[in-house]
Write a protein that holds these residues in place. Structure first.
Motif, PDB file in Angstrom:
ATOM      1  N   ASP A   2      91.245  29.995  20.676  1.00  0.00           N
ATOM      2  CA  ASP A   2      90.998  31.111  21.591  1.00  0.00           C
ATOM      3  C   ASP A   2      89.723  30.823  22.370  1.00  0.00           C
ATOM      4  OD1 ASP A   2      93.048  33.222  21.084  1.00  0.00           O
ATOM      5  OD2 ASP A   2      92.297  32.991  19.041  1.00  0.00           O
ATOM      6  N   ASN A  51      91.123  29.057  14.694  1.00  0.00           N
ATOM      7  CA  ASN A  51      91.612  29.861  13.567  1.00  0.00           C
ATOM      8  C   ASN A  51      90.671  31.034  13.287  1.00  0.00           C
ATOM      9  OD1 ASN A  51      93.748  28.052  13.308  1.00  0.00           O
ATOM     10  ND2 ASN A  51      92.573  26.754  11.924  1.00  0.00           N
ATOM     11  N   THR A  88      97.963  26.967  20.738  1.00  0.00           N
ATOM     12  CA  THR A  88      98.139  26.456  19.382  1.00  0.00           C
ATOM     13  C   THR A  88      98.353  24.951  19.483  1.00  0.00           C
ATOM     14  OG1 THR A  88     100.510  26.897  19.424  1.00  0.00           O
ATOM     15  CG2 THR A  88      99.114  28.588  18.441  1.00  0.00           C
ATOM     16  N   THR A  89      97.889  24.254  18.467  1.00  0.00           N
ATOM     17  CA  THR A  89      98.039  22.802  18.456  1.00  0.00           C
ATOM     18  C   THR A  89      98.312  22.333  17.038  1.00  0.00           C
ATOM     19  OG1 THR A  89      97.009  20.706  19.066  1.00  0.00           O
ATOM     20  CG2 THR A  89      95.558  22.400  18.192  1.00  0.00           C
ATOM     21  N   THR A  90      99.086  21.305  16.935  1.00  0.00           N
ATOM     22  CA  THR A  90      99.347  20.657  15.656  1.00  0.00           C
ATOM     23  C   THR A  90      99.089  19.172  15.844  1.00  0.00           C
ATOM     24  OG1 THR A  90     101.052  22.289  15.143  1.00  0.00           O
ATOM     25  CG2 THR A  90     101.041  20.260  13.832  1.00  0.00           C
ATOM     26  N   THR A 143      94.568  31.201  25.210  1.00  0.00           N
ATOM     27  CA  THR A 143      94.994  31.031  23.824  1.00  0.00           C
ATOM     28  C   THR A 143      95.981  29.872  23.764  1.00  0.00           C
ATOM     29  OG1 THR A 143      94.720  33.384  23.366  1.00  0.00           O
ATOM     30  CG2 THR A 143      96.102  32.151  21.852  1.00  0.00           C
ATOM     31  N   GLN A 183      97.458  22.423  11.890  1.00  0.00           N
ATOM     32  CA  GLN A 183      97.841  23.386  12.923  1.00  0.00           C
ATOM     33  C   GLN A 183      96.689  24.355  13.141  1.00  0.00           C
ATOM     34  OE1 GLN A 183     101.452  25.503  12.175  1.00  0.00           O
ATOM     35  NE2 GLN A 183     101.459  26.484  14.170  1.00  0.00           N
ATOM     36  N   HIS A 184      96.392  24.639  14.411  1.00  0.00           N
ATOM     37  CA  HIS A 184      95.253  25.486  14.746  1.00  0.00           C
ATOM     38  C   HIS A 184      95.602  26.431  15.883  1.00  0.00           C
ATOM     39  CE1 HIS A 184      92.715  22.925  12.297  1.00  0.00           C
ATOM     40  NE2 HIS A 184      93.217  21.871  12.939  1.00  0.00           N
ATOM     41  N   ARG A 185      95.001  27.612  15.824  1.00  0.00           N
ATOM     42  CA  ARG A 185      95.059  28.556  16.946  1.00  0.00           C
ATOM     43  C   ARG A 185      93.702  28.511  17.637  1.00  0.00           C
ATOM     44  NH1 ARG A 185      97.176  33.912  18.545  1.00  0.00           N
ATOM     45  NH2 ARG A 185      95.469  34.926  19.663  1.00  0.00           N
TER      46      ARG A 185
END
Length: 86
Positions: A56, A30, A6-8, A4, A52-54
């Motif tokens: 997985d 997301n 996160t990125t911006t 997992t 911004q994204h999550r």
């Protein structure tokens, strides 16, 4: 396996994870399925839009690996059974 992150980012980009690409990996961005790309011929990658994204990444072995494991377990049971009751 599960990764997992996160990125911006201010511009659309490709996110690369230094995990070996192998059949069975999937990715969601997301919580939405996204196409997994092979980055640098060997790693996992996904294209994301600006923002911004999550991310997985999940690994689910292909069905033929599960069949192989089942065959191995059955063979082991047969060997043990044969050894105990000969």
């Amino acid at each position: 396996g599960h990764i997992t992150a996160t990125t911006t980012t201010a511009v659309p980009t490709q996110v690369v994870v230094s995990e070996s690409w192998y059949p069975g990996w999937q990715v969601t961005v997301n919580s939405q399925p996204a196409p997994l790309v092979r980055a640098n011929l060997a790693f996992l990658g996904v294209n994301v839009s600006a923002g911004q994204h999550r991310l997985d990444f999940t690994y689910q072995p292909p069905w033929y690996y599960l069949v192989g494991k089942l065959i191995s377990v059955v063979a082991l049971i047969i060997v043990i059974y044969g050894h105990l009751f000969r």
